[in-house]
Design a protein around this motif. Structure first.
Motif, short mmCIF file in Angstrom:
data_model
loop_
_atom_site.label_atom_id
_atom_site.label_comp_id
_atom_site.label_asym_id
_atom_site.label_seq_id
_atom_site.Cartn_x
_atom_site.Cartn_y
_atom_site.Cartn_z
N LEU A 194 0.94 -1.13 -0.12
CA LEU A 194 0.49 -0.24 0.02
C LEU A 194 0.54 1.23 0.14
N ASN A 195 2.02 1.11 0.04
CA ASN A 195 2.94 2.51 0.17
C ASN A 195 2.90 3.03 -0.88
N MET A 196 3.41 2.71 -1.98
CA MET A 196 3.60 2.90 -3.20
C MET A 196 2.58 3.76 -3.83
N HIS A 197 1.04 3.18 -3.11
CA HIS A 197 -0.12 4.01 -3.46
C HIS A 197 -0.70 5.08 -3.55
N PRO A 198 -0.14 5.59 -2.40
CA PRO A 198 -0.54 7.21 -2.44
C PRO A 198 -0.25 8.41 -3.46
N LEU A 199 0.95 8.14 -3.98
CA LEU A 199 1.21 9.59 -5.02
C LEU A 199 0.33 9.03 -6.17
N LEU A 200 -0.13 7.30 -6.34
CA LEU A 200 -1.13 7.04 -7.78
C LEU A 200 -2.73 7.28 -7.45
N PHE A 201 -2.85 6.12 -6.57
CA PHE A 201 -3.87 5.96 -5.90
C PHE A 201 -4.34 6.16 -4.83
N ALA A 202 -5.64 6.41 -4.65
CA ALA A 202 -6.52 6.47 -3.51
C ALA A 202 -7.63 5.48 -2.75
N LEU A 203 -6.67 4.70 -2.02
CA LEU A 203 -7.59 3.41 -1.80
C LEU A 203 -7.88 3.45 -0.27
N GLY A 204 -9.14 2.10 -0.61
CA GLY A 204 -9.79 1.37 0.32
C GLY A 204 -10.85 2.99 1.06
N LYS A 205 -11.78 3.11 1.46
CA LYS A 205 -12.63 3.82 1.80
C LYS A 205 -12.31 4.73 2.75
N LYS A 206 -11.91 4.06 4.02
CA LYS A 206 -11.44 5.56 4.65
C LYS A 206 -9.90 5.93 4.75
N LEU A 207 -8.64 5.40 4.08
CA LEU A 207 -8.01 6.19 3.20
C LEU A 207 -8.33 7.48 2.64
N SER A 208 -9.07 6.83 1.70
CA SER A 208 -9.21 7.71 0.62
C SER A 208 -9.87 9.23 1.29
N VAL A 209 -11.41 8.77 2.84
CA VAL A 209 -11.87 10.44 2.46
C VAL A 209 -10.60 10.84 3.83
N GLU A 210 -10.40 10.27 3.97
CA GLU A 210 -8.48 10.50 4.59
C GLU A 210 -7.96 11.60 4.39
N LEU A 211 -7.20 10.57 3.28
CA LEU A 211 -6.76 12.44 1.60
C LEU A 211 -6.92 13.56 1.39
N GLY A 212 -9.19 13.06 0.96
CA GLY A 212 -9.42 14.22 0.63
C GLY A 212 -9.88 15.22 1.78
N ARG A 213 -9.96 14.67 3.39
CA ARG A 213 -10.62 15.64 4.04
C ARG A 213 -8.87 16.79 4.97
N LYS A 214 -7.93 15.56 4.32
CA LYS A 214 -6.59 16.74 4.47
C LYS A 214 -6.16 17.83 2.98
N LYS A 215 -6.85 17.71 1.85
CA LYS A 215 -6.50 18.04 1.27
C LYS A 215 -5.29 17.78 0.31
N LYS A 216 -5.48 16.48 0.24
CA LYS A 216 -4.09 15.96 -0.42
C LYS A 216 -4.48 16.14 -1.76
N LYS A 217 -4.30 16.29 -2.95
CA LYS A 217 -3.95 15.69 -4.53
C LYS A 217 -2.46 15.69 -5.23
N TYR A 218 -2.65 14.42 -4.94
CA TYR A 218 -1.30 13.93 -5.55
C TYR A 218 -1.84 13.62 -7.41
N MET A 219 -2.59 13.33 -7.37
CA MET A 219 -2.70 12.87 -8.73
C MET A 219 -5.02 13.26 -8.45
N PRO A 220 -5.39 13.02 -9.74
CA PRO A 220 -6.89 13.41 -9.41
C PRO A 220 -7.61 12.26 -9.74
N TYR A 221 -7.84 11.44 -8.06
CA TYR A 221 -8.16 10.08 -7.78
C TYR A 221 -9.15 9.70 -8.63
#
Length: 443
Positions: free
Chosen positions: A231-258
Motif C-alpha cells: 500500500l505504501n507506493m499507492h498514495p502518490l498514484l491511487f487513493a485506496l480503500g474507503k477510509k484512507l480515501s476520505v482521509e486524503l480528501g479531508r487533508k486536501k491532498k491531491k497528488y493525482m486526480p483520484y
C-alpha cells in the motif's frame, strides 16, 4: 541476558496484556518492542534488526500476540525457539486470558485446531513431482521462445509470439519464486532460499531478498496501512480503500486526480510496475544494503539474456524485445496480484486475530485448471494467506475446511469469477476515487 538468567533460575516475571500493549516500539520512550508467543513474553527491541525475515515484519506485532503469525511463517519451530531463548523475559500472569481479551476466543481456538488438523493430514508437505513438472514447463516455454526466433527470424509475428512465450515463462517463474520464498517447495529452508535466489535472480533478474523483505510484511498484516508495503507506493498514484480515501480528501491532498484513477490505472500500474518501479527499486535496495549475492544473480540474468538473444536480435532488437517482455509480464502480474486485495477492506491495523485479518484483506477466484495455472494458484488467496507455507497444490483440499469455519463464525468467504475479480479492481478504484473527491470538496 541478565533478565533471561533471572527468569531461568527464579520465578518468571509476570505481565498483563496491557503491559505488553505498551511496548509497541513507536511512541514508547525507550522504543521497546515486546510480543507474546504461546503466553511467553519476548523482548525484540534489539533482535528485530537481526530477524532473518526482516526487521519490520516482526516489529508489526510489537505489543501484540504473535502466536499464529509465528506458527504460520516458520517451518522448523524447534530450531527457531533456540534463538528465542535469550529474548524471553517472562510470561503472562495466570489470571490473564490465553487470548487477547478483545479477540474472539472461540474463533482463535477453532482456527488453531484447524491448523493442527491440516498438519496431521500432511497438507504442508510438498509434492516433488508437481514442482519438477512445473519447473520443466517453464524451461520448455523459454526454449520454444528462443527456437521460434532462431527458426522463423525476427519479423513482427515470430518476434511477438516469442515475446509472449518468454513473458509467460517470466510470470510462471514469478509464481515458482513465490512458492520458494514461502518455503513451500523443499522441506529444508536453506534449499528454498537457494532456489528463490536462483529463480528470482538468474531466471528473472530480480532480488530475492528485496521480495522477501516486502512480501513477508504483506502477509503479516495484509491491507493494513503503514504495515503492508504493497500500500505504501499507492498514495502518490491511487487513493485506496474507503477510509484512507476520505482521509486524503479531508487533508486536501491531491497528488493525482483520484476521481479518474479507475481510468488511468490501465496505463500506469499494469504496464509499468515491473519495468519501472520493480526494476529500479530492486537494484537500488540491493546496492544500498550491499546484497552482493542478489546483485550477482541479477547480473547473471543480464548475461544469460544477452547471450541467448543478442545474436538473433542485435542490440536494438534485444532492447525492444526485453522491454516488450517486461511490459507483458507486468500487465499479467499486476492484474493477478491486485485482484485479491485492492477490492477488499483497507484500514489501519486493528490487531485482529490472524484468521479475521486474512479474511478481511483477501478473496478467492473460482478454481479451474486455467485459473489455477494463470494465477499460479493465487486464486486460492485466502488459503494461501492463512497457511503461507502450504504447497499450492494442496489449497483445494483445505478450502472446504476454511469455508466451514467461516460459516460457523459468520465470516464472509468471498469467491468470484476471474473476470469479476478484474472488474472489481476498477470498480473499487472508482468508488474510492469518488469518496476522495467528495471529501476533498467538502469540509
Amino acid at each position: 541476558m541478565e533478565e533471561t538468567q533471572t527468569y531461568v533460575t527464579s520465578s518468571p516475571r509476570l505481565f498483563t496484556w496491557k503491559d505488553v500493549g505498551l511496548h509497541m516500539g513507536k511512541g514508547h520512550p525507550q522504543q521497546e518492542r515486546w510480543l507474546v508467543i504461546n503466553r511467553k513474553v519476548y523482548d525484540i527491541s534489539q533482535f528485530h534488526r537481526q530477524h532473518p525475515g526482516g526487521s519490520r515484519v516482526i516489529s508489526h506485532y510489537a505489543g501484540q500476540d504473535a502466536t499464529d503469525a509465528f506458527v504460520a511463517f516458520h517451518l522448523d519451530k524447534a530450531l527457531v525457539r533456540k534463538y528465542m531463548t535469550p529474548l524471553l523475559i517472562g510470561e503472562l500472569a495466570p489470571d490473564q486470558p490465553r487470548i487477547e481479551p478483545h479477540k474472539n476466543k472461540l474463533l482463535v481456538q477453532d482456527f488453531q485446531e484447524l491448523r493442527a488438523t491440516i498438519e496431521r493430514m500432511g497438507l504442508l508437505k510438498a509434492s516433488g513431482l508437481f514442482f519438477f513438472l512445473y519447473f520443466l514447463h517453464i524451461l520448455l516455454l523459454e526454449a520454444v521462445s528462443w527456437i521460434i526466433l532462431w527458426y522463423f527470424g525476427v519479423s513482427p509475428v515470430p518476434f511477438f509470439i516469442s515475446a509472449v512465450l518468454i513473458a509467460t515463462a517470466m510470470v510462471q517463474n514469478g509464481f515458482l519464486q513465490h512458492d520458494l520464498g514461502h518455503l513451500s517447495v523443499f522441506s529444508k529452508p536453506k534449499w528454498n532460499h537457494l532456489g528463490s535466489h536462483f529463480v528470482m535472480g538468474f531466471l528473472q533478474g530480480g532480488s530475492a531478498s528485496w521480495w522477501k523483505h516486502l512480501h513477508n510484511q504483506h502477509h503479516a498484516k495484509p491491507n493494513c496501512f503503514h504495515k503492508d508495503p504493497d500500500l505504501n507506493m499507492h498514495p502518490l498514484l491511487f487513493a485506496l480503500g474507503k477510509k484512507l480515501s476520505v482521509e486524503l480528501g479531508r487533508k486536501k491532498k491531491k497528488y493525482m486526480p483520484y476521481n479518474h484513477q479507475h481510468k488511468y490505472y490501465f496505463i500506469t500500474m499494469p504496464p509499468f510496475l515491473i519495468p519501472v518501479y520493480v526494476a529500479f527499486h530492486t537494484v537500488f535496495k540491493a546496492i544500498q544494503r550491499k546484497q552482493c549475492v542478489d546483485l550477482a544473480f541479477s547480473l547473471s540474468f543480464v548475461i544469460r539474456f544477452i547471450l541467448m538473444y543478442k545474436p538473433l536480435l542485435g542490440v536494438m532488437g534485444l532492447l525492444m524485445f526485453h522491454e516488450l517482455v517486461r511490459v507483458l509480464q507486468s500487465t499479467w502480474f499486476t492484474w493477478v496480484s491486485q485482484m485479491n486485495h485492492i477490492p477488499m477492506n483497507i484500514d489501519y491495523d486493528k490487531n485482529m486475530d490472524w484468521f479475521t485479518t486474512q479474511l478481511q484483506g483477501t478473496c478467492n477466484v473460482h478454481p479451474s485448471p486455467f485459473n489455477d495455472w494463470f494465477t499460479g494458484h493465487l486464486n486460492f488467496q485466502i488459503e494461501h494467506h492463512l497457511f503461507p507455507t502450504m504447497p499450492r497444490h494442496n489449497y483445494w483440499k483445505v478450502a472446504p475446511l476454511v469455508k466451514s469455519l467461516c460459516t460457523k463464525h459468520g465470516i464472509e468467504y468471498q469467491c468470484k469469477s476471474l473476470i469479476t475479480a478484474f472488474a472489481d479492481i476498477v470498480r473499487s478504484l472508482k468508488e474510492s476515487g469518488e469518496l476522495w473527491l467528495d471529501a476533498y470538496l467538502h469540509k
